[in-house]
Design an enzyme around this catalytic site. Structure first.
Site, PDB file in Angstrom:
ATOM      1  N   ASP A  72       0.811  -1.217   0.000  1.00 15.14           N
ATOM      2  CA  ASP A  72       0.000   0.000   0.000  1.00 15.14           C
ATOM      3  C   ASP A  72       0.842   1.262   0.000  1.00 15.14           C
ATOM      4  O   ASP A  72       2.056   1.223   0.163  1.00 15.14           O
ATOM      5  CB  ASP A  72      -0.985  -0.008   1.193  1.00 15.14           C
ATOM      6  CG  ASP A  72      -0.321  -0.437   2.501  1.00 15.14           C
ATOM      7  OD1 ASP A  72       0.912  -0.360   2.596  1.00 15.14           O
ATOM      8  OD2 ASP A  72      -1.051  -0.839   3.429  1.00 15.14           O
ATOM      9  N   ASP A 141      -7.567  -2.724  14.104  1.00 16.03           N
ATOM     10  CA  ASP A 141      -8.961  -3.119  13.823  1.00 16.03           C
ATOM     11  C   ASP A 141      -9.023  -4.353  12.924  1.00 16.03           C
ATOM     12  O   ASP A 141     -10.067  -4.677  12.379  1.00 16.03           O
ATOM     13  CB  ASP A 141      -9.726  -1.947  13.185  1.00 16.03           C
ATOM     14  CG  ASP A 141      -9.080  -1.471  11.882  1.00 16.03           C
ATOM     15  OD1 ASP A 141      -8.110  -2.105  11.427  1.00 16.03           O
ATOM     16  OD2 ASP A 141      -9.553  -0.466  11.326  1.00 16.03           O
ATOM     17  N   HIS A 143      -7.341  -4.823  10.070  1.00 16.93           N
ATOM     18  CA  HIS A 143      -7.178  -4.617   8.619  1.00 16.93           C
ATOM     19  C   HIS A 143      -5.863  -5.212   8.118  1.00 16.93           C
ATOM     20  O   HIS A 143      -4.847  -5.178   8.792  1.00 16.93           O
ATOM     21  CB  HIS A 143      -7.332  -3.150   8.215  1.00 16.93           C
ATOM     22  CG  HIS A 143      -6.239  -2.222   8.632  1.00 16.93           C
ATOM     23  ND1 HIS A 143      -6.461  -1.098   9.397  1.00 16.93           N
ATOM     24  CD2 HIS A 143      -4.916  -2.208   8.376  1.00 16.93           C
ATOM     25  CE1 HIS A 143      -5.325  -0.449   9.585  1.00 16.93           C
ATOM     26  NE2 HIS A 143      -4.365  -1.112   8.980  1.00 16.93           N
ATOM     27  N   GLU A 148      -9.728  -1.823   5.223  1.00 12.87           N
ATOM     28  CA  GLU A 148     -10.383  -1.495   6.478  1.00 12.87           C
ATOM     29  C   GLU A 148     -11.595  -2.403   6.699  1.00 12.87           C
ATOM     30  O   GLU A 148     -12.042  -3.087   5.777  1.00 12.87           O
ATOM     31  CB  GLU A 148     -10.849  -0.025   6.430  1.00 12.87           C
ATOM     32  CG  GLU A 148      -9.717   0.981   6.261  1.00 12.87           C
ATOM     33  CD  GLU A 148      -8.926   1.229   7.547  1.00 12.87           C
ATOM     34  OE1 GLU A 148      -8.829   0.313   8.389  1.00 12.87           O
ATOM     35  OE2 GLU A 148      -8.399   2.348   7.699  1.00 12.87           O
TER      36      GLU A 148
HETATM   37  C1  GLP Z   1      -0.833   0.422   8.392  1.00 12.06           C
HETATM   38  C2  GLP Z   1      -0.412  -0.387   7.170  1.00 12.06           C
HETATM   39  C3  GLP Z   1      -0.585  -1.862   7.416  1.00 12.06           C
HETATM   40  C4  GLP Z   1       0.093  -2.251   8.708  1.00 12.06           C
HETATM   41  C5  GLP Z   1      -0.529  -1.489   9.844  1.00 12.06           C
HETATM   42  C6  GLP Z   1       0.043  -1.847  11.201  1.00 12.06           C
HETATM   43  O1  GLP Z   1      -2.194   0.514   8.496  1.00 12.06           O
HETATM   44  N1  GLP Z   1      -1.148  -0.031   6.015  1.00 12.06           N
HETATM   45  O2  GLP Z   1      -0.026  -2.580   6.326  1.00 12.06           O
HETATM   46  O3  GLP Z   1      -0.046  -3.645   8.900  1.00 12.06           O
HETATM   47  O4  GLP Z   1      -0.318  -0.104   9.604  1.00 12.06           O
HETATM   48  O5  GLP Z   1       1.126  -1.030  11.517  1.00 12.06           O
HETATM   49  P1  GLP Z   1       2.090  -1.285  12.736  1.00 12.06           P
HETATM   50  O6  GLP Z   1       2.977  -2.417  12.326  1.00 12.06           O
HETATM   51  O7  GLP Z   1       2.854  -0.022  12.892  1.00 12.06           O
HETATM   52  O8  GLP Z   1       1.261  -1.636  13.909  1.00 12.06           O
END
Ligand code: GLP
Length: 264
Positions: A72, A141, A143, A148
């Site tokens: 992403d 959440d 995702h 989402e």
């Molecule tokens: C963002 C990214 C996800 C990732 C998530 C969790 O939303 N788009 O791909 O898994 O963050 O991030 P973190 O690893 O900082 O908890």
């Protein structure tokens, strides 16, 4: 689905890095075709990337014949912005390994025609032969990538609107101000991730405990898009003790027993 439970995030990250390197080396031993790897951002994969960098420097694995696609990118954030996922990937992985620049693919969040960009991304993944392995994280959440809650489990690469919750969680990278977090992102879909021949998801810390409970024990549902993993023939979630804190004791024991029996 397998759930690998390690004592802490560092041990889980080591497991993931060695697993990815083993898979790259195993394909190299039998084929000249590139290894196609899906990659994620976030704080979670940083230690995994650090170990992969160490392994490249030690000659234990090479990315010369690896093609990557990131999951992403924010829409409208300049590529050179320190919080763009382009910047993140170069800082924490690509600038330190032997991957050819042409093998790196990250969605262009500033494309003039976003729909065409997303369609071309799906085609490029297909042209590369599809993912050998997709490494992902999970949002609080549930995702996966930026899919989402209530994203279709059949979704493909597209532009999405981020939830208020996700913007608040990611505000820590934008001066603590959720309004500075871009409102939209481009993301591979749930079906894009689940189309990979293998999926490995990292989930560390107590903030991921609800997502892990919903994904592992809940029904497969668009409410928690990570739960789509239940339908994947070769999916593993790598957890630490904190992120499995909401699982039933019996589920925890089951996964631990499988781990011990299979020597994972
Ligand atoms: C963002 C990214 C996800 C990732 C998530 C969790 O939303 N788009 O791909 O898994 O963050 O991030 P973190 O690893 O900082 O908890």
């Amino acid at each position: 689905m397998k759930v690998i439970i390690r004592e802490n995030a560092s041990e889980g990250s080591l497991w993931a890095a060695h697993h990815i390197a083993d898979r790259i080396n195993a394909k190299k031993a039998v084929s000249d075709k590139p290894f196609v790897l899906g990659l994620c951002t976030g704080s979670t994969p940083i230690e995994t990337y650090a170990e992969l960098i160490r392994m490249v420097k030690a000659g234990e694995v090479s990315f010369k014949n690896v093609i990557t696609f990131n999951m992403d990118e924010y829409v409208g954030l300049p590529e050179e912005h320190p919080e763009s996922y382009h910047s993140f990937m170069h800082k924490y992985l690509f600038d330190h390994i032997d991957i050819p620049a042409g093998n790196i693919h990250i969605l262009n969040g500033n494309a003039a025609d976003p729909a065409a960009e997303c369609e071309a991304y799906e085609k490029a993944i297909e042209a590369a032969g599809g993912f050998d392995l997709f490494l992902g994280g999970v949002g609080e959440d549930g995702h996966i990538a930026f899919n989402e809650p209530f994203s279709s489990l059949s979704s493909r690469t597209r532009v999405v609107t981020l939830t208020y919750d996700t913007r608040v969680v990611n505000a820590r990278f934008f001066d603590g101000d959720w309004k500075k977090v871009p409102a939209q992102a481009m993301t591979v879909g749930v079906a894009t991730v689940l189309g990979a021949r293998e999926v490995v998801i990292l989930a560390f810390g107590h903030k991921k405990a609800r997502a892990i409970k919903d994904a592992v024990e809940g029904p497969m549902s668009h409410y928690c898009t990570l739960s789509g993993m239940q339908n994947h023939p070769n999916g593993t979630i790598v957890c630490d003790e904190l992120s499995v804190g909401e699982l039933k004791v019996n589920s925890y024991r089951y996964f631990k027993a499988v781990e011990a029996a299979e020597n994972l």
